[in-house]
Design a protein around this motif. Structure first.
Motif, PDB file in Angstrom:
ATOM      1  N   PRO A 136      38.440  33.351  38.678  1.00  0.00           N
ATOM      2  CA  PRO A 136      39.126  33.153  37.393  1.00  0.00           C
ATOM      3  C   PRO A 136      38.142  33.228  36.230  1.00  0.00           C
ATOM      4  N   ALA A 147      42.124  37.292  38.014  1.00  0.00           N
ATOM      5  CA  ALA A 147      41.380  37.279  39.275  1.00  0.00           C
ATOM      6  C   ALA A 147      39.932  37.699  39.106  1.00  0.00           C
ATOM      7  N   SER A 427      42.269  28.266  41.107  1.00  0.00           N
ATOM      8  CA  SER A 427      41.284  28.867  42.004  1.00  0.00           C
ATOM      9  C   SER A 427      40.136  27.912  42.287  1.00  0.00           C
ATOM     10  N   ARG A 448      42.794  30.988  46.065  1.00  0.00           N
ATOM     11  CA  ARG A 448      43.573  31.139  44.820  1.00  0.00           C
ATOM     12  C   ARG A 448      45.045  30.930  45.133  1.00  0.00           C
ATOM     13  N   SER A 450      48.672  31.135  43.533  1.00  0.00           N
ATOM     14  CA  SER A 450      49.383  31.745  42.405  1.00  0.00           C
ATOM     15  C   SER A 450      50.822  31.257  42.370  1.00  0.00           C
TER      16      SER A 450
END
Length: 608
Positions: A136, A147, A427, A448, A450
């Protein structure tokens, strides 16, 4: 499996070549990573960063930055064709919309679509280095660094020089590149021009790419300097299968212009940079190349931005701060007319606890005219266990707002969704870096999670794709890399560089049943990258690059590329390149079949 064993065997074989180990290593550790505010040497970074310097840019068997990035661990390059005509860049399993591209710290995001992210108006011959920050990066660069981020760096030269490169190859491919520096007194300036074209390796895959790039700067006094930049790129290409396999006669023409002006104050403890920039992207797309009336899109997007970034060094450490204002707008016969405003505030602190431990923490707060305030905290902790070993860990949050294509597109195979909400992620990573003499190694684990992930889906093959906030995705990954590198010594046979890396990504998807995903199930799963650079005598260099790539639901493939340079550092040099030597049958993006074995060769002229 046989191909993976071949990769390992070639790498082991490269170690058997005798090399002189007492040559001075290149000073990569001292390079300052350009992060706009707090500037930290590469060796002191508590993040997973890959640095591509000029020797690597020059010796990699590639005709574009996109192709060079395909050899970076953890970076997934999805090319539609060759020579960087169009490519999507993903990092750590992220989509092409979740990577931020920058040029000297200037954000190159396009509000229309992430497909234009790599329309970088800088000839490859003029790039000094590339910094790839994985994980990040919203706290450092702002929104859309979901990302990771890729920052392309150019440098103003203090000496006069001229570099010319020309080449030709298969598919009627040819190109010419000029890059020159002409300092006048205290004023430094660079000019670079390039042109590339090809008849295409398959039906309707021809292209023409032109770039012009100018930058200048002056040191006003010991503490103040000015720098400006103007750049333009024109890309016109046959787009066979680029966006849908149902229409092989697709065609596209894209023009991107960029201008910036900045002032920098550098004091003993205080640093402050102010910057203004403008970016325009014009995109004409036809579903049938020679029948624009059948279906045609015309988009013009503009981005205007003002930034102020600074740092102050005190007894508490280094404090970084910044502010930005950004206006994005688009005029389109398909997407309509829209605009939005973004404001951002940066604040971070670097604290050293003795000589071994350092903590860097901060917050980026962003206001969106459509979504209100959003906040991205993050922190990195570093521990210098020894002179050679550095351990680090970091956490951070990231955020991406939908593009105008996500929201409003109307076409026969794709339909936007105006009700989309931004996607966000949390993350974490932990890793270690080891560097000693000519060796460098790194091992990192990352996670990570999401939420509200934007994914293009459909209920059946007869329905158009449409983006939805459907998926919650957890990415877990491991990256391991090993590098050996020394400077040339002029020996008869010298191993100058060896690179080997492995990436594994596990993606856990949670989506509604009965929906087919377009991008999520093509994320990178296994990636092995290897290569070695051998010097023969004082003038000959032989670079071999290998890639094994496996995505979640696609067949894996293995690629072998090579390049030979003669007298690369001299006044007149020559090179030859070969790509996909194994003649692999593979696809990187959509349904675009990539070419089999192909060759090119050329010359380099260096004058000072």
């Amino acid at each position: 499996m046989k191909k993976a064993l071949l990769l390992g065997g070639l790498t082991v074989l490269s170690f058997s070549l005798k090399a002189q180990t007492d040559t001075t290593t290149q000073k990569l550790d001292e390079i300052i990573i350009q992060e706009n505010r707090i500037q930290i040497p590469f060796s002191k970074q508590s993040r997973n960063i890959t640095l591509i310097d000029r020797p690597q840019l020059e010796t990699t068997p590639a005709r574009s930055l996109q192709e060079i990035l395909s050899f970076v661990p953890g970076v997934d390059v999805r090319q539609r064709g060759v020579s960087g005509v169009q490519a999507d860049i993903g990092i750590r399993g992220g989509s092409f919309e979740q990577t931020l591209m920058l040029l000297n710290g200037i954000k190159l995001t396009d509000p229309q679509t992430g497909h234009h992210m790599m329309n970088i108006p800088v000839p490859l011959v003029n790039i000094d280095r590339v910094e790839v920050l994985k994980g990040p990066a919203s706290r450092i660069f702002g929104q859309n660094a979901f990302a990771g981020a890729v920052n392309v760096i150019t440098q103003l030269s203090e000496v006069r020089n001229l570099r010319v490169q020309g080449y030709a190859g298969d598919f009627g491919m040819k190109g010419i590149n000029f890059a020159g520096s002409l300092p006048v007194g205290n004023y430094r300036q660079n000019l670079a021009i390039s042109y590339d074209d090809s008849d295409g390796y398959q039906y309707n895959s021809d292209y023409q790419i032109s770039n012009i790039f100018y930058e200048g700067g002056v040191q006003l006094n010991e503490k103040n300097s000015l720098r400006g930049m103007l750049a333009y790129t024109d890309r016109t290409f046959g787009a066979n299968g680029f966006y849908t396999s149902a229409f092989p006669d697709q065609w596209e023409s894209i023009q991107t212009a960029l201008g910036s002006l900045s002032h920098t104050f550098q004091g003993d403890r205080f640093y402050f940079n102010t910057r203004a920039y403008w970016r325009r992207n014009e995109d004409e797309y036809r579903l049938r190349r020679n029948e624009p009336a059948f279906y045609q899109n015309n988009h013009t997007s503009d981005v205007l931005a003002l930034e102020g970034n600074g740092s102050y060094e005190s007894k508490l450490g280094i404090t970084g701060f910044g502010i930005e204002a950004r206006k994005e707008q688009i005029e389109s016969n398909n997407l309509g007319a829209h605009d939005r405003t973004l404001y951002g505030l940066f604040l971070e602190q670097l604290i050293n606890f003795g000589s071994k431990v350092d903590l860097r923490a901060g917050l980026y707060s962003n206001y969106y005219s459509e979504y209100g305030w959003k906040h991205f905290p993050g922190a990195e902790l570093g521990f210098q266990a020894s002179k050679s070993l550095r351990l680090y860990s970091g956490i951070g949050s990231s955020f991406r707002i939908p593009t105008y294509t996500d929201l409003y597109y109307k076409g026969p195979t794709n339909i936007g969704n105006p009700d989309l909400q931004p996607e966000q992620a949390r993350s974490f990573e932990i890793g270690g870096k080891w560097a000693k003499s000519n060796w460098r190694a790194e091992l990192v684990y990352f996670n990570r999670f999401s939420e509200s992930l934007i994914e293009w889906v459909r209920t059946s093959s007869s329905e158009p794709w449409q983006p939805q906030n459907l998926n919650e995705v957890t990415f877990n990954g491991i990256e391991a890399s090993l590098a050996y590198r020394i400077n040339p010594s002029g020996m008869n046979i010298q191993l100058k560089e060896v690179l080997l890396s492995y990436n594994y990504i596990d993606a856990e998807f949670s989506s509604q049943p009965g929906l087919e995903s377009r991008y999520a199930l093509t994320a990178l799963k296994n990636q092995v990258i290897g290569g070695f650079l051998v010097g023969v005598g004082k003038k000959l260099e032989w670079n071999t690059k290998m890639r094994y790539v496996e995505r979640i639901s696609w067949d894996p493939y293995f690629l072998l590329d090579m390049r030979v340079d003669y007298n690369r550092m001299g006044k007149l040099g020559f090179f030859a390149e070969a790509s996909n030597i194994t003649n692999e049958d593979y696809i990187e993006a959509g349904t675009v079949q990539m070419p089999g074995r192909w060759f090119r060769a050329g010359f380099m002229l260096n004058l000072e």
